[in-house]
Design a protein around this motif. Structure first.
Motif, short mmCIF file in Angstrom:
data_model
loop_
_atom_site.label_atom_id
_atom_site.label_comp_id
_atom_site.label_asym_id
_atom_site.label_seq_id
_atom_site.Cartn_x
_atom_site.Cartn_y
_atom_site.Cartn_z
N MET A 1 0.84 -1.17 0.00
CA MET A 1 0.00 0.00 0.00
C MET A 1 0.89 1.24 0.00
O MET A 1 1.63 1.46 0.94
N PRO A 2 0.81 2.01 -1.05
CA PRO A 2 1.66 3.21 -1.11
C PRO A 2 1.15 4.33 -0.20
O PRO A 2 -0.01 4.71 -0.27
N VAL A 3 2.03 4.80 0.66
CA VAL A 3 1.79 6.02 1.42
C VAL A 3 2.86 7.00 0.96
O VAL A 3 4.05 6.76 1.15
N LEU A 4 2.42 8.06 0.33
CA LEU A 4 3.33 9.07 -0.18
C LEU A 4 3.41 10.19 0.84
O LEU A 4 2.39 10.80 1.17
N VAL A 5 4.59 10.47 1.35
CA VAL A 5 4.77 11.49 2.39
C VAL A 5 5.53 12.67 1.81
O VAL A 5 6.58 12.50 1.19
N SER A 6 4.98 13.86 2.03
CA SER A 6 5.63 15.10 1.61
C SER A 6 5.71 16.03 2.81
O SER A 6 4.70 16.27 3.49
N ASN A 7 6.89 16.55 3.08
CA ASN A 7 7.08 17.50 4.17
C ASN A 7 7.31 18.88 3.56
O ASN A 7 8.37 19.16 3.03
N LEU A 8 6.29 19.74 3.63
CA LEU A 8 6.35 21.07 3.02
C LEU A 8 6.60 22.16 4.06
O LEU A 8 6.27 23.31 3.82
N GLN A 9 7.14 21.78 5.21
CA GLN A 9 7.39 22.75 6.28
C GLN A 9 8.75 22.47 6.90
O GLN A 9 9.31 21.38 6.72
N ASP A 10 9.26 23.47 7.62
CA ASP A 10 10.56 23.28 8.29
C ASP A 10 10.53 23.73 9.75
O ASP A 10 11.56 23.92 10.36
N ARG A 11 9.35 23.87 10.32
CA ARG A 11 9.22 24.35 11.69
C ARG A 11 9.23 23.23 12.73
O ARG A 11 9.60 23.45 13.87
N VAL A 12 8.82 22.05 12.33
CA VAL A 12 8.76 20.90 13.24
C VAL A 12 9.54 19.76 12.58
O VAL A 12 9.24 19.39 11.44
N PRO A 13 10.54 19.21 13.28
CA PRO A 13 11.33 18.13 12.69
C PRO A 13 10.49 16.89 12.39
O PRO A 13 9.60 16.53 13.16
N VAL A 14 10.78 16.28 11.25
CA VAL A 14 10.12 15.03 10.85
C VAL A 14 11.22 14.01 10.61
O VAL A 14 12.10 14.23 9.78
N ASP A 15 11.18 12.90 11.36
CA ASP A 15 12.21 11.87 11.16
C ASP A 15 11.57 10.59 10.61
O ASP A 15 10.35 10.48 10.50
N ASP A 16 12.42 9.64 10.27
CA ASP A 16 11.97 8.39 9.68
C ASP A 16 11.07 7.60 10.63
O ASP A 16 10.13 6.93 10.18
N ASP A 17 11.33 7.67 11.93
CA ASP A 17 10.51 6.95 12.90
C ASP A 17 9.06 7.47 12.89
O ASP A 17 8.12 6.68 12.96
N LEU A 18 8.90 8.79 12.80
CA LEU A 18 7.56 9.37 12.75
C LEU A 18 6.84 8.93 11.48
O LEU A 18 5.68 8.50 11.52
N VAL A 19 7.53 9.01 10.35
CA VAL A 19 6.92 8.61 9.08
C VAL A 19 6.54 7.13 9.11
O VAL A 19 5.43 6.76 8.68
N GLN A 20 7.41 6.29 9.64
CA GLN A 20 7.11 4.85 9.72
C GLN A 20 5.91 4.59 10.62
O GLN A 20 5.04 3.78 10.29
N MET A 21 5.83 5.26 11.76
CA MET A 21 4.70 5.08 12.67
C MET A 21 3.40 5.51 12.01
O MET A 21 2.38 4.82 12.09
N LEU A 22 3.41 6.65 11.32
CA LEU A 22 2.20 7.16 10.67
C LEU A 22 1.78 6.29 9.49
O LEU A 22 0.59 6.10 9.25
N THR A 23 2.75 5.71 8.80
CA THR A 23 2.43 4.76 7.74
C THR A 23 1.72 3.55 8.34
O THR A 23 0.73 3.05 7.78
N GLY A 24 2.17 3.10 9.51
CA GLY A 24 1.50 2.01 10.21
C GLY A 24 0.08 2.37 10.63
O GLY A 24 -0.82 1.52 10.57
#
Length: 150
Positions: A1-24
């Motif tokens: 299942m494709p989850v396409l993630v785009s980060n269009l901001q720079d005010r709050v850090p986004v790391d791989d762990d957050l992206v992986q958790m949200l994909t789950g």
């Protein structure tokens, strides 16, 4: 299942762990709702200024909101879309999520997970315009979060 993630901001850090958790979270919500594993969802992180623009443009409301969902499955399905339906976009203001996490007294990750599952359910047709819909949606949200955030 494709989850396409785009980060269009720079005010709050986004790391791989957050992206992986949200994909789950997205995967769990789609499985719970019986959606095909091939369904595509786009998750977009923005700041409050960007979200305020979207909120004004699409809802005629001044100021930012926490999450907006833009469903693609409304109306008739196009021929050939059966194998990999594109559900739509979930747009989350990470600035608002961070602020709400503090206000509600829980972690940032939990808040963003909640906003994500909330957005997925909107893509699937749930709403909270009346008390019955609100209760049904909240029960689904908590069930899904309980499966992912252990």
């Amino acid at each position: 299942m494709p989850v396409l993630v785009s980060n269009l901001q720079d005010r709050v850090p986004v790391d791989d762990d957050l992206v992986q958790m949200l994909t789950g979270v997205i995967e769990a919500a789609l499985v719970e709702e019986g959606m095909a594993k091939e369904a595509e969802v786009s998750l977009v992180f923005v700041d409050d200024a960007y979200m305020a623009e979207l909120n004004k443009q699409y809802r005629n409301i001044d100021g930012p909101t926490d999450v907006l969902s833009f469903a693609m499955l409304e109306g008739e399905q196009l021929p050939g879309d059966e194998a990999e339906p594109v559900l739509g976009d979930i747009v989350i203001s990470l600035e608002t999520a961070r602020r709400q996490a503090r206000e509600f007294g829980h972690g940032f990750e939990r808040e963003v997970a909640y906003l994500t599952v909330h957005g997925v359910l909107h893509l699937l047709g749930y709403d909270h315009m009346d008390e019955t819909g609100k209760k049904a949606m909240r029960a689904k949200e908590e069930k899904i979060l309980g499966q992912v955030l252990k």
